[in-house]
Design an enzyme around this catalytic site. Sequence first.
Site, PDB file in Angstrom:
ATOM      1  N   HIS A  77      31.633  43.309  46.357  1.00  0.00           N
ATOM      2  CA  HIS A  77      31.129  42.085  45.770  1.00  0.00           C
ATOM      3  C   HIS A  77      32.231  41.326  45.079  1.00  0.00           C
ATOM      4  CE1 HIS A  77      29.448  38.810  43.491  1.00  0.00           C
ATOM      5  NE2 HIS A  77      30.231  39.395  42.349  1.00  0.00           N
TER       6      HIS A  77
ATOM      7  N   ASP B  93      48.048  39.604  42.434  1.00  0.00           N
ATOM      8  CA  ASP B  93      47.615  40.864  42.818  1.00  0.00           C
ATOM      9  C   ASP B  93      47.073  41.617  41.517  1.00  0.00           C
ATOM     10  OD1 ASP B  93      50.258  41.955  41.731  1.00  0.00           O
ATOM     11  OD2 ASP B  93      49.094  43.735  41.765  1.00  0.00           O
TER      12      ASP B  93
ATOM     13  N   ASP C 287      55.005  47.488  46.056  1.00  0.00           N
ATOM     14  CA  ASP C 287      55.832  47.281  44.835  1.00  0.00           C
ATOM     15  C   ASP C 287      57.081  48.346  44.631  1.00  0.00           C
ATOM     16  OD1 ASP C 287      54.641  49.673  44.203  1.00  0.00           O
ATOM     17  OD2 ASP C 287      53.798  49.015  42.397  1.00  0.00           O
TER      18      ASP C 287
ATOM     19  N   CYS D 248      26.780  33.700  45.603  1.00  0.00           N
ATOM     20  CA  CYS D 248      27.800  34.445  46.458  1.00  0.00           C
ATOM     21  C   CYS D 248      26.802  34.920  47.691  1.00  0.00           C
ATOM     22  CB  CYS D 248      28.156  35.841  45.656  1.00  0.00           C
ATOM     23  SG  CYS D 248      29.046  36.895  46.628  1.00  0.00           S
TER      24      CYS D 248
ATOM     25  N   CYS E  79      28.027  37.266  49.824  1.00  0.00           N
ATOM     26  CA  CYS E  79      28.662  38.590  50.434  1.00  0.00           C
ATOM     27  C   CYS E  79      27.500  39.376  50.760  1.00  0.00           C
ATOM     28  CB  CYS E  79      29.498  39.325  49.451  1.00  0.00           C
ATOM     29  SG  CYS E  79      28.642  40.166  48.234  1.00  0.00           S
TER      30      CYS E  79
ATOM     31  N   CYS F 129      25.196  40.822  48.061  1.00  0.00           N
ATOM     32  CA  CYS F 129      24.588  39.804  47.031  1.00  0.00           C
ATOM     33  C   CYS F 129      23.298  39.352  47.985  1.00  0.00           C
ATOM     34  CB  CYS F 129      25.314  38.549  46.746  1.00  0.00           C
ATOM     35  SG  CYS F 129      26.023  39.104  45.399  1.00  0.00           S
TER      36      CYS F 129
HETATM   37 ZN    ZN Z   1      28.447  39.130  46.201  1.00  0.00          ZN
END
Ligand code: ZN
Length: 390
Positions: free
Chosen positions: A353, A284, A94, A322, A324, A327
Site C-alpha cells: 500500500h 528515493d 548509490d 486508494c 491499490c 485497499c
Molecule cells: Zn492502498
Amino acid sequence: MDQPISFRIAANEGNARAGVLRTRRGEIETPVFMPVGTAGSVKGIRFEELENEIDAQIILGNTYHLWLRPGIETIRACGGLHRFIGWDRALLTDSGGFQVWSLGELRKISEEGTEFRSHVDGSLRFLSPEVSMEVQAALGSDIVMAFDECAPGKTPHDDARTSMELTARWARRSRDRFDALQRDEADTGRTLVEGLSGAQALFGIVQGATHHDLRRESLDRKLEIGFDGYAIGGLSVGEEKNVMWDVAGEIAPLMPADLPRYLMGVGTPEDLLEGVARGVDMFDCVLPTRNGRNGQAFTSRGKLNIKNTQWASDQRPLDETCRCSVCRRHSRAYLRHLYLSGEMLSSISLTHHNLAFFLDTMRRVRQSIRSGKFTQFRREFTEMVNSGVE
Ligand SMILES: [Zn+2]
C-alpha cells in the site's frame, strides 16, 4: 556523440518540472520516486508487483550492501545486477559513501578513502572513489553515483568546507575511474539502445551541509568536472525541515535545467511535493518500506498506525481513496490483526500500500504539472494530509 541518458522537459510550473528521463533500460516519467532495494530486494514486495501494479520505472540498489554480500564476483558471474535479481527496468546505485558514513565510529576517513569493518563478517574493508566505481561497473546499474563524503546538517562551516573539498576531489577521481572502466568495458549492464551510448550514466553529488556558500561552490566544482545529472546529498540528516528546504530551494534551480536533479534520501509524501516545487526530479527513501514493516501506513489523510485499538473492528480500508489491491480487499481490522499476530503478510500488505500510495502521488504530481495545476494540487494534498486519519 550519443549520451548515456536523455532528458526532456515536457511542462513547467514555477520551478516544478514534468519530464521524461530516457535510460538504456527504458523511459522514466519525472518527477519520480524510486523504491529502495537495499540488498538487491525492495524489502517485502516481489518484482512482479513492483512492475505491474506499483509500476515502478526505476529502483535503487545499495553498493555497500551488495559489495559486502554476495560480493561482486558472484554478481559479475551472474551477469550483473539486473540479471542477478531479475529486473529489466532501470537501476540506480548509490556510491556506498552514505552507508559507510552511517557506520559512525567504526570508520576512518582519509584522503584516499574510507576504512571500515564489515557489518557482515567483521573484516577490514576499504572503500574509495575507485573501488566504488569498480563495484558499480560490476553491478551494471544504469545510473551510477559519484563517491562522496556526507557532512550532516549541523556540521560547522570549517569542517563542512574540508568535507566539501574532499568530496570535490573524490568526484574528480570518480569521474576518471568511471571513464576508464567504460573504455575497458567493465560495465556489465551495457546494452545497445537507439540514440543512447549504451554506457552507464554518472551523477555528481553536491554537499556542503547547510551552508549556502559551500553548497554553491560544491555545485560549481561538480559542473567543472561535468556529470550526466546532479544530486543534492547530505540533507534530511539531522537539520530542521525549513533549513533543508532553504538549501534545496536555492541549489536545485541553479543546477543545469536540461539535466535531471536528484534529492537523495527524501522523504515523506509532503516532502516529495516540496521538493518538486523547488525543481527536483528524482527522489528515493526507505520510509514506505521501512514504516510498512513497522505497522505504519501513509494515507491521503496522513499516517495511520495499524496497531492502534481504534481500528480493532474497523471495516474500512487503510485509505478510502486508494485503489491499490490491499485497499480493495482488506480492512484495517484485518491488517491490525495480522500485525498483532506477527504475520509476515502484515509487512507485505502495508509495504505494498505505501509504495502504491507514493507512486500514485507522483503520478498525480506529474499530471498536475502537465495540466498547469500543480500549485492547486500541492495545496489540496497538503491540507488533506494534515487533516488526520479518522
Ligand atoms: Zn492502498
